[in-house]
Design an enzyme around this catalytic site. Structure first.
Site, short mmCIF file in Angstrom:
data_model
loop_
_atom_site.label_atom_id
_atom_site.label_comp_id
_atom_site.label_asym_id
_atom_site.label_seq_id
_atom_site.Cartn_x
_atom_site.Cartn_y
_atom_site.Cartn_z
CG MET A 19 -47.18 -30.31 22.66
SD MET A 19 -47.14 -32.13 22.96
CE MET A 19 -45.48 -32.48 23.21
CG ASN A 20 -45.57 -24.44 23.83
OD1 ASN A 20 -46.38 -24.19 22.88
ND2 ASN A 20 -45.55 -23.49 24.86
CG ASP A 21 -45.30 -24.54 28.10
OD1 ASP A 21 -44.31 -24.60 27.56
OD2 ASP A 21 -45.51 -23.68 29.09
CD GLN A 44 -49.85 -23.19 25.98
OE1 GLN A 44 -49.45 -22.11 25.86
NE2 GLN A 44 -51.23 -23.27 26.49
CD1 TRP A 73 -45.58 -21.29 21.02
CD2 TRP A 73 -45.71 -19.20 20.25
NE1 TRP A 73 -46.37 -20.51 21.88
CE2 TRP A 73 -46.32 -19.36 21.46
CE3 TRP A 73 -45.74 -17.91 19.47
CZ2 TRP A 73 -46.84 -18.04 22.19
CZ3 TRP A 73 -45.96 -16.78 20.09
CH2 TRP A 73 -46.88 -16.93 21.41
CB SER A 76 -48.83 -22.69 30.32
OG SER A 76 -48.21 -23.22 29.24
NE ARG A 131 -45.31 -16.46 29.80
CZ ARG A 131 -44.78 -15.30 29.79
NH1 ARG A 131 -44.95 -14.23 29.53
NH2 ARG A 131 -43.19 -15.36 29.36
CD1 TRP A 178 -37.47 -21.51 23.33
CD2 TRP A 178 -38.26 -21.43 21.28
NE1 TRP A 178 -38.51 -21.55 23.39
CE2 TRP A 178 -39.15 -21.40 22.20
CE3 TRP A 178 -38.72 -21.30 20.02
CZ2 TRP A 178 -40.51 -21.34 21.92
CZ3 TRP A 178 -40.07 -21.46 19.43
CH2 TRP A 178 -40.90 -21.09 20.54
#
Ligand code: FRU
Length: 570
Positions: A133-135, A151, A159, A199, A262, A402
């Site tokens: 999972m990210n944002d 995300q 990722w 996103s 983006r 990261w």
């Protein structure tokens, strides 16, 4: 749902399940094998052989009856869940765990218990059941229900091709896991590419309709350059389970803007009598936020840069702005940006988040001061997204940098911050962030340590909160396990710093504290979230080493409370 198991030789799995009418089973699988659904001995759905790359499959069950699921490769299933569309908003998904022994199903509290059985998983902070999972994205509140999208890479804990995962909550604290909401446009795994549904933000139009603006990165073969990003709108179906009616609304980049283009945020602007959108990008190499305008939400014109970062950011490695946020607080406008790739020369911290406060007049953002406010000195607070909910500006961010990551083989990666409420300081020159009141309401805060002086104490198991009230200069909190450092927070010469077990001293996690007399620290299995000076100084760290301290050394002249955070519900 009845559940009866038959076994045959070899890696086969065969299991009977009673499924109600309309039931959906969604899964991602890869590897050699087949998958079959039989009803009364007749095959009603089949994947003859799974591809070598992950692929998404969906089985829609029609009449309530028993089905037999047969596969010769149960471990090819990377992620699977089922749900009944009519009831999933109340129940959440049922996770299907495939193995040679059969299918284990878990729903609601069973999922929570299963997640809690992982001793390394934070409790106060949202994390996905499995995988990467990210944002936080698409944040919104509909009626009484909070929606957290994120995300998500459904086939691995790294990722990869981006989807929108989804969870809902009645109180911003307890979350129900929902089906994946939005998929990439193309099968990126098959192409050996990355990209997908990146996103974006929720936008409620003046007629009340809800839409999600987001970026699709088209199949990409390089992580840092040469990719193509376009902006789209997705609308939720009537039950908020799946995105539908997807349209592309912006493909053309302005001159000087390269591949980074983006993370749209859209609002209706009364003053301009039109829709406005911002995007994260770079202009001739300088990180920038772009402003677009539209009369119908579908055709967008470039109005110019909303903000272009001073040249030092490019020189210090910043490639672009990511996830820009722009919103009104009182009579001010606040711009929040992450500069991806940036390394701050003084402390070596990278990917920091900054804010500017100012006026927005005739499509121009005029900051009150050019000096950027460092929003979180810890660095593990990125891609913050905020939204207005009944007059409160609520924010989540992704606790990651990261720099460090979970140990290899972890079943998931990524946590969200505590939900924070944003406000302005009295003189309106600082953005303040504090945990929302719901966090305090949800967790009983029983003091286990109360002290007006320095001392050594045993710590209860996480999660805990430590509160210091009084002069902070000279304070030090050192949490250890068997004498080894877990985390240390100290204030010396007006500088607040945080150190974790994994730090080798090459990066300095520091902030100016001034005369502040209040500090709250949450510790949740490796996550340290600090709020000081009424929320003007925030620092978030995600550590993965020695995350379970049992001892606390306090040196301070402030009064100290250590609170054990226990859910009042469970
Ligand atoms: C920030 C970010 C966004 C992008 C998304 C992709 O972490 O890089 O700019 O939309 O993540 O997952």
């Amino acid at each position: 749902m009845t559940n009866q198991m038959e076994r045959e030789n070899g890696p086969w799995m065969k299991q009977n399940l009673f499924l109600p009418s309309g039931y959906c089973l969604e899964f991602w699988a890869a590897g050699d094998g087949f998958f079959r659904f039989n009803i009364d001995g007749k095959t009603v759905w089949e994947a003859r052989s799974f591809p070598i790359h992950p692929e998404f499959f969906k089985y829609h069950h029609r009449e309530a009856c028993e089905v037999t699921i047969v596969t010769n490769a149960p471990d090819a299933v990377l992620w699977a869940y089922g749900y009944q569309p009519q009831t999933v908003n109340e129940t959440g998904v049922t996770v299907f765990d495939f193995s040679e022994k059969g299918i284990l199903q878990r729903t609601g509290a069973e999922i929570e218990d299963w997640l809690r059985s992982d001793p390394d998983r934070p409790v106060l902070h949202f994390s996905p059941i499995r995988h990467w999972m990210n944002d936080p994205v698409g944040l919104c509140k509909i009626g009484k229900l909070w929606h957290l999208f994120f995300q998500f890479h459904p086939s691995g804990s790294e990722w990869g091709p981006m989807h929108w995962g989804h969870a809902t909550s009645h109180d911003l604290v307890d979350w129900l896991h929902m089906p994946v909401f939005l998929h990439p446009e193309q099968n990126l795994w098959r192409l050996g590419a990355t990209g997908g549904a990146f996103s974006g933000n929720a936008f409620r139009d003046r007629d009340g309709s809800l839409m999600f603006f987001y970026t699709e990165r088209l199949p990409a073969y390089d992580l840092f350059k040469g990719y193509r990003e376009i902006q789209k709108i997705a609308r939720p179906d009537r039950r908020m389970i799946k995105a539908e009616g997807i349209v592309t609304v912006l493909e053309q980049r302005p001159d000087g803007v390269e591949h980074d283009f983006r993370d749209p945020k859209v609002w209706w602007d009364d003053a301009a009598n039109g829709y406005r959108m911002i995007l994260g990008a770079s202009i001739e190499g300088d990180p920038a936020v772009l402003l677009f305008g539209s009369g119908d939400c579908l055709e967008w014109q470039y109005l110019g840069p909303l903000y272009r970062a001073p040249v030092n950011f490019r020189q210090e490695g910043a490639r672009a702005v990511e996830c820009p946020d722009f919103f009104q607080l009182e009579d001010k406008w606040v711009l929040v940006m992450g500069f991806v790739g940036h390394v701050e020369p003084r402390t070596r911290r990278h990917n920091l988040l900054y804010a500017l406060i100012g006026e927005f007049i005739e499509d121009c953002f005029v900051p009150d001061t050019p000096e950027l406010q460092l929003l979180d000195f810890g660095t593990d607070y990125y891609a913050m997204q905020s939204f207005d909910a009944g007059g409160r500006q609520i924010a989540f961010a992704w606790l990651f940098n990261w720099e460090y990551r979970k140990p290899e083989g972890s079943s998931y990666s990524g946590e969200m911050s505590l939900p924070r409420v944003l406000s302005l300081s009295k003189d309106k020159n600082k953005l303040l962030m504090l945990p929302v009141i719901e966090v305090d309401e949800h967790y009983a805060a029983d003091p286990v340590i109360e002290s007006d002086q320095s001392g050594q104490y045993s710590l209860p198991k996480a999660p805990i909160e430590i509160r210091l009230t009084g002069p902070l200069e000279g304070s030090k909190l050192v949490a250890t396990k068997d004498g080894e450092l877990a985390f240390e927070v100290s204030v010396a010469d007006g500088i607040l710093s945080v150190r974790l077990a994994q730090d080798d001293g090459s990066i300095h996690y520091v902030a100016e504290l001034g005369e502040a007399k209040d500090l709250r620290l949450f510790h949740d299995f490796g996550i340290v979230e600090v709020f000081a000076d009424g929320g003007a100084v925030c620092g978030t760290r995600r550590g993965y080493v020695n995350i379970d301290p049992d001892h606390l050394e306090i040196s301070t002249t402030a009064s100290t409370q250590v609170l054990e955070k226990r859910s009042r519900k469970h």
